[in-house]
Motif scaffolding. Structure first.
Motif, PDB file in Angstrom:
ATOM      1  N   MET A   1      38.508  48.428  41.419  1.00  0.00           N
ATOM      2  CA  MET A   1      38.688  46.873  41.698  1.00  0.00           C
ATOM      3  C   MET A   1      39.439  46.677  42.811  1.00  0.00           C
ATOM      4  SD  MET A   1      39.040  45.978  37.677  1.00  0.00           S
ATOM      5  CE  MET A   1      38.015  46.649  36.566  1.00  0.00           C
ATOM      6  N   THR A   2      39.020  45.696  43.590  1.00  0.00           N
ATOM      7  CA  THR A   2      39.533  45.176  44.670  1.00  0.00           C
ATOM      8  C   THR A   2      40.206  43.752  44.478  1.00  0.00           C
ATOM      9  OG1 THR A   2      37.645  44.309  45.715  1.00  0.00           O
ATOM     10  CG2 THR A   2      38.342  46.547  46.286  1.00  0.00           C
ATOM     11  N   ASP A   3      41.486  43.463  45.163  1.00  0.00           N
ATOM     12  CA  ASP A   3      41.995  42.172  44.854  1.00  0.00           C
ATOM     13  C   ASP A   3      41.083  41.276  45.406  1.00  0.00           C
ATOM     14  OD1 ASP A   3      44.615  40.689  44.083  1.00  0.00           O
ATOM     15  OD2 ASP A   3      44.580  40.198  46.191  1.00  0.00           O
ATOM     16  N   ASN A   4      41.116  39.973  44.732  1.00  0.00           N
ATOM     17  CA  ASN A   4      40.465  38.965  45.375  1.00  0.00           C
ATOM     18  C   ASN A   4      38.743  39.166  45.638  1.00  0.00           C
ATOM     19  OD1 ASN A   4      41.145  36.155  45.623  1.00  0.00           O
ATOM     20  ND2 ASN A   4      41.280  36.195  47.826  1.00  0.00           N
ATOM     21  N   GLY A  13      36.626  35.763  43.101  1.00  0.00           N
ATOM     22  CA  GLY A  13      36.718  36.196  41.858  1.00  0.00           C
ATOM     23  C   GLY A  13      38.164  35.932  41.127  1.00  0.00           C
ATOM     24  N   LEU A  14      38.099  36.245  39.985  1.00  0.00           N
ATOM     25  CA  LEU A  14      39.232  35.890  39.140  1.00  0.00           C
ATOM     26  C   LEU A  14      39.303  36.948  38.152  1.00  0.00           C
ATOM     27  CD1 LEU A  14      39.030  32.633  37.000  1.00  0.00           C
ATOM     28  CD2 LEU A  14      37.047  33.489  38.352  1.00  0.00           C
ATOM     29  N   THR A  15      40.403  36.996  37.327  1.00  0.00           N
ATOM     30  CA  THR A  15      40.699  37.761  36.102  1.00  0.00           C
ATOM     31  C   THR A  15      40.963  36.531  35.129  1.00  0.00           C
ATOM     32  OG1 THR A  15      41.586  39.692  37.155  1.00  0.00           O
ATOM     33  CG2 THR A  15      42.476  39.093  35.140  1.00  0.00           C
ATOM     34  N   LEU A  16      40.406  37.132  33.985  1.00  0.00           N
ATOM     35  CA  LEU A  16      40.867  36.041  32.619  1.00  0.00           C
ATOM     36  C   LEU A  16      41.381  37.020  31.527  1.00  0.00           C
ATOM     37  CD1 LEU A  16      40.808  33.391  31.187  1.00  0.00           C
ATOM     38  CD2 LEU A  16      38.294  34.109  30.629  1.00  0.00           C
ATOM     39  N   LEU A  17      42.456  36.591  30.984  1.00  0.00           N
ATOM     40  CA  LEU A  17      43.240  37.361  29.942  1.00  0.00           C
ATOM     41  C   LEU A  17      43.120  36.614  28.781  1.00  0.00           C
ATOM     42  CD1 LEU A  17      46.401  38.762  31.602  1.00  0.00           C
ATOM     43  CD2 LEU A  17      44.292  39.872  31.755  1.00  0.00           C
ATOM     44  N   GLY A  18      42.309  37.117  27.744  1.00  0.00           N
ATOM     45  CA  GLY A  18      42.186  36.380  26.317  1.00  0.00           C
ATOM     46  C   GLY A  18      40.957  35.786  26.266  1.00  0.00           C
ATOM     47  N   ALA A  67      43.031  43.322  39.402  1.00  0.00           N
ATOM     48  CA  ALA A  67      41.486  43.127  39.997  1.00  0.00           C
ATOM     49  C   ALA A  67      41.465  41.846  40.960  1.00  0.00           C
ATOM     50  CB  ALA A  67      40.414  43.163  38.979  1.00  0.00           C
ATOM     51  N   HIS A  68      42.156  40.743  40.728  1.00  0.00           N
ATOM     52  CA  HIS A  68      41.969  39.783  41.578  1.00  0.00           C
ATOM     53  C   HIS A  68      43.361  39.161  41.831  1.00  0.00           C
ATOM     54  CE1 HIS A  68      37.674  39.913  41.110  1.00  0.00           C
ATOM     55  NE2 HIS A  68      37.797  40.117  39.826  1.00  0.00           N
ATOM     56  N   ARG A  69      43.356  38.102  42.949  1.00  0.00           N
ATOM     57  CA  ARG A  69      44.627  37.745  43.165  1.00  0.00           C
ATOM     58  C   ARG A  69      44.717  36.453  42.115  1.00  0.00           C
ATOM     59  NH1 ARG A  69      46.722  34.583  48.824  1.00  0.00           N
ATOM     60  NH2 ARG A  69      48.322  33.653  47.739  1.00  0.00           N
ATOM     61  N   LEU A  70      43.933  35.519  41.759  1.00  0.00           N
ATOM     62  CA  LEU A  70      43.716  34.637  40.716  1.00  0.00           C
ATOM     63  C   LEU A  70      43.800  35.231  39.251  1.00  0.00           C
ATOM     64  CD1 LEU A  70      43.873  31.583  39.958  1.00  0.00           C
ATOM     65  CD2 LEU A  70      41.529  31.569  40.230  1.00  0.00           C
ATOM     66  N   VAL A  71      44.906  34.995  38.540  1.00  0.00           N
ATOM     67  CA  VAL A  71      44.910  35.493  37.208  1.00  0.00           C
ATOM     68  C   VAL A  71      45.054  34.199  36.205  1.00  0.00           C
ATOM     69  CG1 VAL A  71      46.021  37.022  35.602  1.00  0.00           C
ATOM     70  CG2 VAL A  71      45.793  37.740  37.951  1.00  0.00           C
ATOM     71  N   VAL A  72      43.945  34.112  35.309  1.00  0.00           N
ATOM     72  CA  VAL A  72      44.082  33.142  34.332  1.00  0.00           C
ATOM     73  C   VAL A  72      44.329  33.588  33.185  1.00  0.00           C
ATOM     74  CG1 VAL A  72      43.065  31.132  33.236  1.00  0.00           C
ATOM     75  CG2 VAL A  72      42.378  31.712  35.903  1.00  0.00           C
ATOM     76  N   VAL A  73      45.173  32.856  32.265  1.00  0.00           N
ATOM     77  CA  VAL A  73      45.729  33.466  30.983  1.00  0.00           C
ATOM     78  C   VAL A  73      45.723  32.373  29.928  1.00  0.00           C
ATOM     79  CG1 VAL A  73      47.497  34.483  29.824  1.00  0.00           C
ATOM     80  CG2 VAL A  73      47.667  34.706  31.948  1.00  0.00           C
ATOM     81  N   GLY A  92      52.494  39.000  44.541  1.00  0.00           N
ATOM     82  CA  GLY A  92      51.362  38.268  45.279  1.00  0.00           C
ATOM     83  C   GLY A  92      50.409  37.683  44.413  1.00  0.00           C
ATOM     84  N   LYS A  93      50.275  37.543  43.187  1.00  0.00           N
ATOM     85  CA  LYS A  93      49.396  37.036  42.233  1.00  0.00           C
ATOM     86  C   LYS A  93      49.753  35.504  42.157  1.00  0.00           C
ATOM     87  CE  LYS A  93      47.588  40.904  41.551  1.00  0.00           C
ATOM     88  NZ  LYS A  93      46.119  41.302  42.158  1.00  0.00           N
ATOM     89  N   ASP A  94      48.689  34.700  41.918  1.00  0.00           N
ATOM     90  CA  ASP A  94      48.677  33.696  41.484  1.00  0.00           C
ATOM     91  C   ASP A  94      48.115  33.205  40.077  1.00  0.00           C
ATOM     92  OD1 ASP A  94      49.055  32.660  44.093  1.00  0.00           O
ATOM     93  OD2 ASP A  94      47.024  32.361  44.590  1.00  0.00           O
ATOM     94  N   LEU A  95      49.078  32.875  39.086  1.00  0.00           N
ATOM     95  CA  LEU A  95      49.073  32.751  37.845  1.00  0.00           C
ATOM     96  C   LEU A  95      48.804  31.584  37.506  1.00  0.00           C
ATOM     97  CD1 LEU A  95      49.107  34.680  35.053  1.00  0.00           C
ATOM     98  CD2 LEU A  95      51.857  34.292  35.256  1.00  0.00           C
ATOM     99  N   VAL A  96      47.815  31.310  36.552  1.00  0.00           N
ATOM    100  CA  VAL A  96      47.525  30.084  35.870  1.00  0.00           C
ATOM    101  C   VAL A  96      47.631  30.348  34.474  1.00  0.00           C
ATOM    102  CG1 VAL A  96      45.827  28.286  35.617  1.00  0.00           C
ATOM    103  CG2 VAL A  96      46.100  29.409  37.932  1.00  0.00           C
ATOM    104  N   ASN A  97      48.423  29.494  33.848  1.00  0.00           N
ATOM    105  CA  ASN A  97      48.561  29.807  32.267  1.00  0.00           C
ATOM    106  C   ASN A  97      48.021  28.716  31.566  1.00  0.00           C
ATOM    107  OD1 ASN A  97      49.450  30.866  29.737  1.00  0.00           O
ATOM    108  ND2 ASN A  97      51.508  29.902  29.886  1.00  0.00           N
ATOM    109  N   LEU A  98      46.802  28.936  30.827  1.00  0.00           N
ATOM    110  CA  LEU A  98      45.961  27.995  30.145  1.00  0.00           C
ATOM    111  C   LEU A  98      46.588  28.036  28.473  1.00  0.00           C
ATOM    112  CD1 LEU A  98      42.820  27.569  31.666  1.00  0.00           C
ATOM    113  CD2 LEU A  98      44.806  26.485  32.273  1.00  0.00           C
TER     114      LEU A  98
END
Length: 301
Positions: A1-4, A13-18, A67-73, A92-98
């Motif tokens: 996997m490559t960042d961003n 691209g982005l990552t989603l946890l949950g 995997a990506h710079r943008l990480v949504v939780v 270096g990550k951009d973390l968005v907590n929902l």
């Protein structure tokens, strides 16, 4: 996997946890819009349908974050966020907590992310899962925190639902969210009492409902009146139904509930505040002064 990572059309691209009901709805909205998406969920089986729809499934949260710079939780609670990200490199990550939380938790999580090298934005989702990916439904998400992060990913964040940025204080998204929800539950209390009053009468609830809905809609003007009073500090400006007039009707409200065999417990807290404010000599005001009775000094330490 490559960042961003991006696809051939340049979609970020982005990552989603949950992957609960809300997380799954978010995932499907991003996949439908063509965004490369890496997902992770504690219960791996929840990811299988999304894999069939094009999502990359990570075995661990740390792998998904990489995997990506943008990480949504979008997890169960604030504690779950800390647990899920414990082994992830957030540099270096951009973390968005929902994840639903309190203003204090949003502020603490922002500092936690900063210490780990990430930018942070907190969010408050004002929508149900069926409203996600359906602009006509009117759902939106409050965001607060790092403005640079929000601006960089505004278009991606706007895919599932409209965005409303409410300031650099990372606690303000949750505060807006909980304030609106608190008002909603106050309305639910009034609606429940109203239906209880007619419950044993020969009045069809479906016939009564439009009257109740229209009345509540008309009363929303009081929201703007209260805001103007709070801004000006003059709680008497333009008042038609004074506090004294409204308190005079309290015995009738309570007697009606008694006659109908309905508990007044949903009404008595606000009626008690009204009587207390009146006793302090504010009979010529609106009910805005009740707000001052509710606000207490914040705990220190």
């Amino acid at each position: 996997m490559t960042d961003n990572a991006v696809d051939t059309h340049g979609m970020p691209g982005l990552t989603l946890l949950g992957l609960g009901d809300m997380g799954t709805a978010l995932a499907r909205a991003w996949l439908a819009a063509g965004h490369p998406l890496t997902v992770w969920n504690r219960t791996a089986a929840r990811a299988a349908p999304l894999a069939a729809e094009g999502a990359a499934v990570a075995a661990t949260a740390a792998e998904a974050v990489a995997a990506h710079r943008l990480v949504v939780v979008c997890l169960l609670d604030d504690a779950s966020v800390g647990t899920a990200l414990a082994d992830a490199d957030l540099t270096g990550k951009d973390l968005v907590n929902l994840t639903t939380g309190t203003p204090g938790q949003g502020r603490a999580r922002a500092e936690w992310a900063r210490e780990r090298g990430a930018r942070f934005v907190d969010g408050g989702i004002m929508a149900t899962p069926p409203m996600i990916g359906a602009p006509e439904a009117g759902g939106y998400v409050f965001y607060s925190g790092d403005r640079g992060l929000f601006d960089a990913h505004r278009e991606t964040l706007a895919v599932p639902a409209a965005t409303r940025y409410v300031g650099t204080d990372p606690g303000h998204a949750a505060l807006h969210d909980e304030a609106l929800l608190s008002a909603m539950y106050g309305m639910f209390a009034g609606v429940a009492h109203a239906f209880a009053l007619i419950r044993r009468e020969d009045i069809a609830p479906k016939d009564f409902a439009p009257l109740l809905a229209d009345w509540l809609s008309a009363m929303t003007a009081s929201v703007h009146e209260a805001a103007e009073h709070l801004q000006s500090g003059d709680y008497t400006r333009g008042v038609v139904s004074t506090l004294a007039m409204q308190v005079a009707g309290v015995p009738t409200l309570l007697r009606t509930a008694e006659e109908q065999g309905v508990s007044p417990e949903l009404l008595t807290p606000v009626l008690a505040l009204m009587e207390r404010r009146l006793a302090a000599g504010h009979g010529d005001e609106s009910t805005t002064g009740l707000i001052d009775l509710l606000v207490r000094d914040r705990a220190v330490g």
